[in-house]
Design an enzyme around this catalytic site. Sequence first.
Site, PDB file in Angstrom:
ATOM      1  N   LYS A   1     -14.279 -98.042 101.509  1.00 19.59           N
ATOM      2  CA  LYS A   1     -12.979 -96.761 101.119  1.00 19.59           C
ATOM      3  C   LYS A   1     -12.179 -97.063 102.137  1.00 19.59           C
ATOM      4  O   LYS A   1     -12.744 -96.840 103.678  1.00 19.59           O
ATOM      5  CB  LYS A   1     -14.048 -96.043 101.497  1.00 19.59           C
ATOM      6  CG  LYS A   1     -13.136 -94.047 101.488  1.00 19.59           C
ATOM      7  CD  LYS A   1     -14.000 -93.096 101.204  1.00 19.59           C
ATOM      8  CE  LYS A   1     -12.533 -91.591 101.292  1.00 19.59           C
ATOM      9  NZ  LYS A   1     -13.597 -90.747 100.971  1.00 19.59           N
TER      10      LYS A   1
ATOM     11  N   ARG B   1      -7.064 -83.850  97.983  1.00 25.91           N
ATOM     12  CA  ARG B   1      -6.804 -83.266  99.312  1.00 25.91           C
ATOM     13  C   ARG B   1      -6.328 -81.399  99.720  1.00 25.91           C
ATOM     14  O   ARG B   1      -7.365 -80.050  99.861  1.00 25.91           O
ATOM     15  CB  ARG B   1      -6.714 -83.912 101.150  1.00 25.91           C
ATOM     16  CG  ARG B   1      -7.266 -84.972 101.123  1.00 25.91           C
ATOM     17  CD  ARG B   1      -6.635 -85.391 102.381  1.00 25.91           C
ATOM     18  NE  ARG B   1      -7.357 -86.836 102.880  1.00 25.91           N
ATOM     19  CZ  ARG B   1      -6.804 -87.533 103.238  1.00 25.91           C
ATOM     20  NH1 ARG B   1      -5.613 -87.487 104.399  1.00 25.91           N
ATOM     21  NH2 ARG B   1      -7.104 -88.424 103.580  1.00 25.91           N
TER      22      ARG B   1
ATOM     23  N   LYS C   1      -6.779 -90.323 108.929  1.00 26.27           N
ATOM     24  CA  LYS C   1      -8.818 -90.556 108.490  1.00 26.27           C
ATOM     25  C   LYS C   1      -9.121 -92.224 109.126  1.00 26.27           C
ATOM     26  O   LYS C   1     -10.263 -93.539 109.158  1.00 26.27           O
ATOM     27  CB  LYS C   1     -10.105 -90.489 107.412  1.00 26.27           C
ATOM     28  CG  LYS C   1      -9.497 -88.622 107.626  1.00 26.27           C
ATOM     29  CD  LYS C   1      -9.931 -88.082 105.955  1.00 26.27           C
ATOM     30  CE  LYS C   1     -10.259 -87.931 105.661  1.00 26.27           C
ATOM     31  NZ  LYS C   1     -11.241 -86.806 104.436  1.00 26.27           N
TER      32      LYS C   1
ATOM     33  N   GLU D   1     -19.206-104.485 104.795  1.00 23.15           N
ATOM     34  CA  GLU D   1     -19.126-102.821 105.002  1.00 23.15           C
ATOM     35  C   GLU D   1     -20.775-102.793 103.682  1.00 23.15           C
ATOM     36  O   GLU D   1     -21.776-101.959 103.524  1.00 23.15           O
ATOM     37  CB  GLU D   1     -18.090-102.039 104.559  1.00 23.15           C
ATOM     38  CG  GLU D   1     -16.626-101.714 105.495  1.00 23.15           C
ATOM     39  CD  GLU D   1     -18.010-100.771 106.416  1.00 23.15           C
ATOM     40  OE1 GLU D   1     -19.229 -99.834 106.464  1.00 23.15           O
ATOM     41  OE2 GLU D   1     -17.330-100.532 107.310  1.00 23.15           O
TER      42      GLU D   1
ATOM     43  N   LYS E   1     -13.039 -98.033  96.933  1.00 22.06           N
ATOM     44  CA  LYS E   1     -11.388 -96.835  96.535  1.00 22.06           C
ATOM     45  C   LYS E   1     -10.559 -96.972  97.375  1.00 22.06           C
ATOM     46  O   LYS E   1     -10.490 -97.462  99.175  1.00 22.06           O
ATOM     47  CB  LYS E   1     -12.487 -95.659  97.110  1.00 22.06           C
ATOM     48  CG  LYS E   1     -11.757 -94.578  96.916  1.00 22.06           C
ATOM     49  CD  LYS E   1     -12.718 -93.642  97.402  1.00 22.06           C
ATOM     50  CE  LYS E   1     -11.847 -92.034  97.174  1.00 22.06           C
ATOM     51  NZ  LYS E   1     -12.621 -90.699  97.942  1.00 22.06           N
TER      52      LYS E   1
ATOM     53  N   SER F   1      -7.012 -89.325  93.271  1.00 25.69           N
ATOM     54  CA  SER F   1      -6.051 -88.464  92.601  1.00 25.69           C
ATOM     55  C   SER F   1      -4.936 -88.784  92.277  1.00 25.69           C
ATOM     56  O   SER F   1      -3.802 -88.686  91.276  1.00 25.69           O
ATOM     57  CB  SER F   1      -6.442 -87.324  93.710  1.00 25.69           C
ATOM     58  OG  SER F   1      -5.677 -87.927  94.346  1.00 25.69           O
TER      59      SER F   1
ATOM     60  N   TYR G   1      -9.822 -88.941  86.669  1.00 16.64           N
ATOM     61  CA  TYR G   1      -9.891 -87.877  86.156  1.00 16.64           C
ATOM     62  C   TYR G   1      -8.964 -87.536  84.690  1.00 16.64           C
ATOM     63  O   TYR G   1      -8.338 -87.224  83.945  1.00 16.64           O
ATOM     64  CB  TYR G   1      -8.570 -87.263  87.251  1.00 16.64           C
ATOM     65  CG  TYR G   1      -8.789 -86.481  88.735  1.00 16.64           C
ATOM     66  CD1 TYR G   1      -9.502 -85.728  89.032  1.00 16.64           C
ATOM     67  CD2 TYR G   1      -8.387 -87.967  89.378  1.00 16.64           C
ATOM     68  CE1 TYR G   1      -9.592 -85.719  90.613  1.00 16.64           C
ATOM     69  CE2 TYR G   1      -9.312 -87.844  91.244  1.00 16.64           C
ATOM     70  CZ  TYR G   1      -9.646 -87.136  90.853  1.00 16.64           C
ATOM     71  OH  TYR G   1     -10.190 -87.053  92.438  1.00 16.64           O
TER      72      TYR G   1
HETATM   73  C1  PBG Z   1     -13.574 -87.128 101.102  1.00 21.70           C
HETATM   74  C2  PBG Z   1     -13.292 -88.015  99.941  1.00 21.70           C
HETATM   75  C3  PBG Z   1     -12.189 -87.764  99.680  1.00 21.70           C
HETATM   76  C4  PBG Z   1     -11.683 -88.242  98.087  1.00 21.70           C
HETATM   77  C5  PBG Z   1     -12.967 -88.566  97.222  1.00 21.70           C
HETATM   78  N1  PBG Z   1     -13.860 -87.898  98.987  1.00 21.70           N
HETATM   79  C6  PBG Z   1     -10.743 -87.925 100.122  1.00 21.70           C
HETATM   80  C7  PBG Z   1     -10.352 -88.324 101.553  1.00 21.70           C
HETATM   81  O1  PBG Z   1     -11.260 -89.173 101.785  1.00 21.70           O
HETATM   82  O2  PBG Z   1      -9.787 -87.483 102.313  1.00 21.70           O
HETATM   83  C8  PBG Z   1     -10.744 -88.557  97.081  1.00 21.70           C
HETATM   84  C9  PBG Z   1     -10.887 -89.003  95.386  1.00 21.70           C
HETATM   85  C10 PBG Z   1      -9.644 -89.057  95.205  1.00 21.70           C
HETATM   86  O3  PBG Z   1      -8.316 -89.532  95.661  1.00 21.70           O
HETATM   87  O4  PBG Z   1      -8.918 -88.381  94.063  1.00 21.70           O
HETATM   88  N2  PBG Z   1     -14.687 -87.492 101.461  1.00 21.70           N
END
Ligand code: PBG
Length: 338
Positions: free
Chosen positions: A208, A218, A232, A248, A263, A289, A328
């Site tokens: 990730k 968010r 983050k 990982e 991701k 997203s 989505y």
């Molecule tokens: C957080 C989480 C995130 C997403 C899924 N779980 C956002 C982040 O890490 O800030 C993002 C999913 C998306 O953008 O569609 N645990």
Amino acid sequence: MKRQMKKLSKQTYPSLRMRRLRNNSGIRKLISETKLTVDNLVQPIFVTEGKNKTEKISSLPGIYRYSEDNLLREVKKLKSLGIIAVALFPNISKNNKSESANEAFNNDGLIQRCIRKIKNKFPNFIVISDVALDPYTSHGQDGIIDSTGYIINDITNDVLLKQALSHAEAGSDIVAPSDMMDGRIKIIRKGLEKENFYNTKILSYSAKYASSYYGPFRDAVGSISALGKADKKTYQMDFSNKSEAIREVDLDLREGADLVMVKPALPYLDIISLIKKTFKIPVFAYHVSGEYLMIKSAAKNKSIDEKLIVIESLTCIKRSGASSIITYYAKEVAQWLN
Ligand code: PBG
């Protein structure tokens, strides 16, 4: 392999014409290698507290937050379209958020209630539940912080374990840690085994990346304002790195992950491909997203053909090696493919 290549290259135009195998749709279909089907798509669903709510999410046009009572109707609809799985994400009120994120493992919390509801009504429908603290912390980070704002790994893991167990207890099929703490898969697997949840699957968000493509999400879970200008990057991966993704995934598999995730998806096809090639395991890709929003916005301007662009994008994600895609667009694709 080398000899084969030599043989192939002897034949050239005009005895060899690549276009022969493209000259009608029948032959093109007959030899196509990748098929996008509803079977491999997961629909993310946002849930919210309260009653009779189907709220628009301004950052994600076409996607809604459902209150518990409206959730089942949506799941029923998805099921009728052939969708097999959903990934649940909560949006909870400010007064349920805290520094310790205790609401994350409340056995009667919003997500736990929603999992129970879906599994009671549709026992064979697959529920994937997110294990991470960002919707529950007052600061929007995925873990417990110290006085400098640094996320404390091992204390966070203790909370993640409680959260994962509360999901398994509620009936979640797949718990999906998306937090990127070190060692959390080991701890969660051990905890699940200890409590006799032998068949609860762990889908680890292994690779990730700290990505700007998560912005609209968010907003959807209500962590964007809490997070402010913070990022983050001390736990999610640097997008310039590749071999780190192998380490990982390797660690998560050894710690007990059944499935791994990459991701975001489309800008990270090289990572998906590398992981598939290296480990021969089912790889999930999260078409996030921001990726969704970019296509939606262009489609709204009528500057692209939405359906064609989406089918192409998702097929390419599959071609790169993903077995399953969280997107989505799942519901719309299901409608198009029907
Ligand atoms: C957080 C989480 C995130 C997403 C899924 N779980 C956002 C982040 O890490 O800030 C993002 C999913 C998306 O953008 O569609 N645990």
